[in-house]
Design an enzyme around this catalytic site. Structure first.
Site, PDB file in Angstrom:
ATOM      1  N   GLY A   1      10.505  64.166  22.733  1.00  0.00           N
ATOM      2  CA  GLY A   1       9.903  62.934  22.881  1.00  0.00           C
ATOM      3  C   GLY A   1       9.094  62.890  24.391  1.00  0.00           C
ATOM      4  O   GLY A   1       9.212  64.050  25.193  1.00  0.00           O
TER       5      GLY A   1
ATOM      6  N   LYS B   1      14.096  68.261  30.660  1.00  0.00           N
ATOM      7  CA  LYS B   1      13.163  66.992  31.218  1.00  0.00           C
ATOM      8  C   LYS B   1      12.214  67.656  32.055  1.00  0.00           C
ATOM      9  O   LYS B   1      12.644  68.156  33.124  1.00  0.00           O
ATOM     10  CB  LYS B   1      14.209  65.825  31.604  1.00  0.00           C
ATOM     11  CG  LYS B   1      12.934  64.631  31.949  1.00  0.00           C
ATOM     12  CD  LYS B   1      13.523  63.891  32.758  1.00  0.00           C
ATOM     13  CE  LYS B   1      14.778  63.052  32.158  1.00  0.00           C
ATOM     14  NZ  LYS B   1      15.104  61.645  32.843  1.00  0.00           N
TER      15      LYS B   1
ATOM     16  N   ASP C   1      16.565  50.693  35.881  1.00  0.00           N
ATOM     17  CA  ASP C   1      15.651  51.216  34.505  1.00  0.00           C
ATOM     18  C   ASP C   1      16.501  51.174  33.085  1.00  0.00           C
ATOM     19  O   ASP C   1      16.198  51.822  32.534  1.00  0.00           O
ATOM     20  CB  ASP C   1      14.849  52.338  34.712  1.00  0.00           C
ATOM     21  CG  ASP C   1      13.560  52.338  33.894  1.00  0.00           C
ATOM     22  OD1 ASP C   1      13.145  51.291  33.169  1.00  0.00           O
ATOM     23  OD2 ASP C   1      12.886  53.705  33.529  1.00  0.00           O
TER      24      ASP C   1
END
Length: 834
Positions: free
Chosen positions: A523, A544, A641
Site C-alpha cells: 500500500g 516503508k 496521527d
C-alpha cells in the site's frame, strides 16, 4: 356414596394444585415454598435453574445449579455431591433452624447449608449470577444482598463462574478450591483441586491429591505469565484483588453479558474454559490447561526442558546431561539432568584452563519460568548483577509486572513455548560458553560502573552539542516554519545505537522485496509506498520507502526511527531497522499479515471477520498502546496521527499502533505544546490542533474517539457527501444520540440487540472523547475504565466538535461550502501562520 366420592376427588385435586403451587417457586425457596423432585426454580432473569438431576450413566439424584435453556445442561454446582438420593423422593426446603436442606423421602437429612447462626425466618434465592443465597426472609431482602447468611459461591464445586472469588487467606493459608468430580457420572469429590498459592507471587495451582499437577506461572498484574495464550484482552477482565486484610482472590467478568462461559476443573485434572457457541448452539472449548504432556508439572525433571514440538519432548538444558542415561533413553525423564561443569562460585573446575573464569548466562526466549522463584521489585538492569554476585542464584528472569525473578536449587517445570512466555537466563560455567556471543558473560561491578560513567559523560556532551545545533537551526529556519529535530541524517543516524536495531543495505532490501516490485507492494501512506519482503533467514518484513514526492522527509524519518526504537509494547508495531543511502530512506518493520484496520473495517466482505468480541479486543489494545505512550513508557509521546490506517493487525487481529513520523515527545512537566506545522489527517484532528496548532494527550484522545465510532459503525468519519444530512460520522452519532436512536449507528454486521449495553457505552465514550474543549475529554486511563465498566455511570456528552455544517452565505462568490473535514484519509502537513 357417588356424591361423596366426587367431592373427595375434587378435594384431592384442589389439594394437589395447592401443593404444586407451593412446591414450585419462581426463584425462591422457603419452608412453605419448597421444591420436590422433579420440580425446580429459575433465577429471575431466566439464566440459571436449580433442581434435581442425574449425571450421565447414573440413576442417583442430586441437587444442582445449571444454565437454563441451553442444549446441554452443564451442572455448575452440586449440593449433596457426597450423599446422593437413590430415588426421586427428594425435597429442598428451609428447615426449622433456618438452614437450606435437602431431604429424602424418609425425611432424612441428606445435605444442609449448616449455618450455626441462621435465623428461623429464612429463604433461599437463586440469583442471576448463578449464586444460591440464604437470606433473611424480610420484605426488603433480595438476591443482591451483600451479606447473605450463606451462599454457594463460597462453597464452590468444580466450576468457577463469572463474579466468583477464588480466595486464599495469606495469614491463615486457608484456601477456597475448585474440586473435580470423581468421574463424569459421579459428582463426589475427586482427586484434583485448584487454588491460589501465595507463597511468592500469586500462582494458580492444580493439585493431584498432595502432588502438584499444573501451575499457571506468576501473576504479573494482567496475566499469568505461564499461560502462553493468555492476554488481558482475551481473558475479559481477570483480576487478582488484595482486600488488604490478608485475603487475595481471583475473579473475572465478561465484556458481553450474554456470553456463556466458565472455568471447569474436569475429573482428569484438566482446567478448561467451555463456551456456548450461539450459532451452532453447542459447547466448545476456548482454552485448556493441558494441551500436551509438557503441561504436566515437572514432566522432564530438574533442569530438563519440555518442548511439545520436539521428539522426544524432553531434553537437558545446555551444559547439563541426563542424571540417569538409561532411564532417560527409555523415556523416563523424572530424574532430570545434572551439570557437566561446576560453577565458579562452587569451586574450581578441576585445574582446567577455564579455572577462575567467570560464569555466564544462557538466554532462553519464550519460556515458562520454573517453580519456586524469589521475586524482587527491582529494575531490569539490576537483575544480572544481583544474580551473579549471589552464588546460590542459578537463573533469573524479568517481567515488567513482577520485577526480577531469581531461582536457587533445582529448576523444575521448564517449558518452551511457541508464543508468549518469558526470557529466562540460566547460569552456566565458563567452559559451557561459546565464542559466538550466545551466552552473556558476567561483567564485573567495577567494569559496569566505569562504563556507566563514560556513557553518562558522553550523553551530557552530546546533549549540549545538540542544543547548540538546534539553536543555530532555529535562527536560520524560515519564518513560520518549525525547526527540525535533527540536522544531518548521516550525522544523526550514527547516534541511533539501540539494541537489536539493524542498519540494512539497499541491496539487501531490494533482494527481499523483488526490487520493490508491484507484486510485493502492500500500500501507500503519506510517507511513501510500503513493500512486503522476506530476508534470507526467512523473516518477513515490511519496508516503508520514502517517496521523493512525499511531504514528509528527513525529519519524519529520523523522528519515527528515534521514537519507536525507545518504546516497546505489545500494542505498538516493532521497528527492526532502517536504510539510509544517498537519497534513499527506508524503515523496516515487523510484518503484519492482516495489514491495517481500515482494510477490514471498511471492506464489506472482510468486515464479517470483525465480530463484536474482536472489535472489543481491538479497541482495548489501542487503549493499552495509547496508555503506554501517554503514561507508562519512559518517554511521554503524543502520536498526532492516530487513525484506522495506522492501526496494524497481526495474524490474530490484535492491534498495533504504527507510524510515529508525526509523534512528539513531551518533557516531564510538559502537558501541551504549540506548533506552526500542523500534521495529521483531516477527520481525526482535534479542533484546537487543526485550527491553532495546540496539541496534547487530549488531541490523541479526540482521534481515538473518532476511531472508536468508526469501529462501532463500520463507516469512515469522512465518508459523507455534501448531500448528506450530517457533515460526518461524528455529526450523525451526535444526532442519533440526541434522538435516542444511537443503536442505529451500529454496523449491521453486529447484532446490536445482543450487546446493547456495551454498544451504547462505546458510543457514549466516543462522544465524550470528541468534545469541543480539550479539558472536557477524559484521559486515556479514564477511557479504559469507562469501556471496561469500571466507571458505571458515564457523564452525558456535550455537543462534540465538527458536528454543525457551515455554509457560506455568499455561495456565488465563493463557489463552495466550508467543510470542517476533508474527504480523504491521507496524512497532511499544513504550514499555518499564527
Amino acid at each position: 356414596m357417588v356424591v361423596l366420592g366426587k367431592a373427595r376427588l375434587f378435594f384431592l385435586s384442589l389439594m394437589y394444585h395447592y401443593v404444586v403451587k407451593f412446591c414450585i417457586g419462581g426463584d425462591v425457596i422457603t419452608s412453605t415454598e419448597y421444591i420436590r423432585d422433579p420440580a425446580s426454580i429459575t433465577s429471575s432473569g431466566g439464566r440459571y435453574r436449580m433442581g434435581f438431576f442425574s449425571p450421565n450413566g447414573s440413576a442417583n439424584r442430586y441437587v444442582g445449579v445449571w444454565y437454563d435453556n441451553v442444549p446441554t445442561n452443564n451442572v455448575l454446582w452440586v449440593a449433596n455431591r457426597e450423599n446422593p438420593i437413590l430415588d426421586s423422593s427428594g425435597v429442598v426446603t428451609i428447615s426449622g433452624t433456618g438452614n437450606l436442606v435437602v431431604m429424602n423421602g424418609k425425611k432424612e437429612l441428606v445435605w444442609s447449608s449448616n449455618v450455626s447462626n441462621s435465623v428461623t425466618d429464612a429463604k433461599a434465592q437463586l440469583s442471576d449470577s448463578g449464586n444460591l443465597l440464604l437470606l433473611k426472609n424480610s420484605s426488603n431482602s433480595s438476591a443482591n444482598d451483600a451479606d447473605p447468611l450463606w451462599d454457594s459461591f463460597q462453597h464452590m464445586t468444580d466450576s468457577f463462574l463469572e463474579k466468583m472469588k477464588l480466595i486464599t487467606d495469606s495469614r491463615t493459608n486457608e484456601k477456597q478450591a475448585l474440586t473435580s468430580w470423581k468421574s463424569p457420572s459421579d459428582p463426589s469429590i475427586g482427586s484434583f483441586s485448584a487454588s491460589l498459592d501465595l507463597r511468592n507471587i500469586p500462582e494458580l495451582y492444580i493439585w493431584n491429591g498432595s502432588s502438584l499437577y499444573w501451575r499457571s506461572g506468576p501473576w504479573n498484574g494482567n496475566i499469568f505469565i505461564g499461560v502462553p495464550k493468555m492476554q488481558s484482552v482475551y481473558i475479559n477482565g481477570f483480576s487478582l484483588v488484595d482486600d488488604h486484610e490478608g485475603k487475595v482472590y481471583l475473579t473475572y467478568s465478561f465484556a458481553e453479558a450474554s456470553y456463556l462461559s466458565y472455568l471447569l476443573l474436569k475429573s482428569n485434572g484438566d482446567l478448561v474454559q467451555p463456551y456456548l457457541n450461539q450459532n451452532s448452539s453447542s459447547w466448545g472449548i476456548v482454552w485448556s490447561s493441558h494441551t500436551s504432556d509438557c503441561d504436566v508439572y515437572g514432566r522432564c525433571g530438574p533442569f530438563g526442558i519440555c518442548n511439545a514440538n520436539k521428539s522426544p519432548i524432553c531434553s537437558c538444558l545446555r551444559g547439563f546431561e541426563p542424571k540417569n542415561s538409561e532411564e532417560w533413553n527409555r523415556g523416563n525423564f523424572s530424574n532430570g539432568c545434572i551439570r557437566r561443569s561446576l560453577l565458579q562460585c562452587n569451586g574450581t573446575t578441576n585445574g582446567s584452563s577455564t579455572a577462575g573464569k567467570k560464569d555466564g548466562f544462557l538466554k532462553l526466549a519464550m519460556m515458562k519460568v520454573p517453580n519456586s522463584g524469589i521475586f524482587y521489585s527491582t529494575l531490569k538492569d539490576d537483575c544480572p548483577g544481583n544474580c551473579s554476585i549471589n552464588c546460590s542464584c542459578v537463573a533469573y528472569a524479568y517481567d515488567p509486572g513482577v520485577g526480577c525473578m531469581f531461582w536457587i536449587g533445582d529448576l523444575i517445570d521448564l517449558q518452551k513455548f511457541s508464543i508468549g512466555g518469558t526470557t529466562l537466563y540460566i547460569r552456566l560455567a565458563h567452559s559451557e560458553l561459546d565464542e559466538k556471543g550466545h551466552l552473556k558473560e558476567i561483567i564485573a561491578p567495577t567494569v559496569i560502573i566505569g562504563t556507566l560513567t563514560v556513557i553518562v559523560t558522553i550523553w551530557f556532551a552530546r546533549r549540549k552539542a545538540k542544543k547548540q545545533a538546534l539553536n543555530k537551526s532555529k535562527e536560520k529556519h524560515l519564518s513560520g516554519g518549525e525547526a527540525p529535530s535533527v540536522l544531518m541524517l548521516g550525522e544523526n543516524l550514527s547516534r541511533v545505537e539501540f539494541q537489536e536495531f539493524v542498519k540494512y543495505k539497499i541491496e539487501e532490501l531490494a533482494a527481499a522485496t523483488g526490487n520493490f516490485g508491484e507484486a510485493n507492494k502492500l500500500g501507500r501512506g503519506g510517507f511513501g509506498p510500503v513493500y512486503k519482503g522476506r530476508l534470507p533467514n526467512g523473516q518477513e518484513i515490511a519496508v516503508k520507502r520514502l517517496s521523493k514526492a512525499s511531504g514528509q522527509g528527513q525529519q519524519e524519518f529520523m523522528n519515527e526511527m528515534m521514537v519507536i526504537c525507545k518504546v516497546q509494547h505489545r500494542n505498538l508495531v516493532r521497528l527492526l531497522g532502517c536504510c539510509a543511502e544517498g537519497d534513499e530512506k527506508m524503515l523496516i518493520y515487523e510484518f503484519m499479515p492482516n495489514k491495517s484496520l481500515d482494510t477490514f473495517l471498511f471492506d464489506p466482505l472482510k468486515r464479517v471477520h470483525l465480530d463484536w468480541r474482536t472489535r472489543f479486543n481491538i479497541v482495548d489494545g489501542i487503549c493499552r498502546g495509547l496508555l503506554y505512550l501517554h503514561r507508562d513508557s519512559r518517554l511521554r509521546i503524543i502520536h498526532r496521527d492516530l487513525k484506522t490506517g495506522n492501526i496494524l493487525l497481526d495474524e490474530e487481529l490484535n492491534p498495533k499502533i504504527s507510524d510515529f513520523g508525526m509523534a512528539r515527545i513531551f518533557g516531564g512537566n510538559e502537558n501541551q505544546a504549540n506548533t506552526r506545522r500542523v500534521v495529521g489527517t483531516y477527520g481525526y484532528m482535534a479542533p484546537e490542533y487543526a485550527m491553532e496548532g495546540r496539541f496534547s494527550e487530549k488531541s490523541d484522545v479526540f482521534s481515538f474517539g473518532i476511531l472508536l465510532l468508526e469501529i462501532v459503525s463500520g463507516r469512515r468519519n469522512t465518508s459523507f457527501n455534501d448531500e448528506d444530512e450530517c457533515i460526518s460520522l461524528l455529526g450523525l452519532a451526535w444526532k442519533l444520540w440526541n434522538e435516542d436512536h444511537a443503536l442505529t449507528l451500529v454496523d449491521p454486521k453486529i447484532p446490536a440487540t445482543c450487546f446493547e449495553v456495551e454498544l451504547l457505552r462505546y458510543i457514549n465514550v466516543g462522544l465524550l472523547c470528541t468534545q469541543e474543549r480539550a479539558k472536557d475529554r477524559p484521559s486515556i486511563s479514564t477511557v479504559i475504565s469507562m469501556i471496561n465498566s469500571e466507571i458505571v455511570d458515564l457523564p452525558r456528552p456535550k455537543q462534540p466538535a465538527f458536528t454543525v455544517r457551515k455554509i457560506n452565505q455568499d455561495a456565488d462568490s465563493s463557489g463552495q461550502s466550508q467543510r470542517t473535514c476533508s474527504a480523504n484519509d491521507v496524512t497532511l502537513t499544513i504550514l499555518q501562520a499564527r
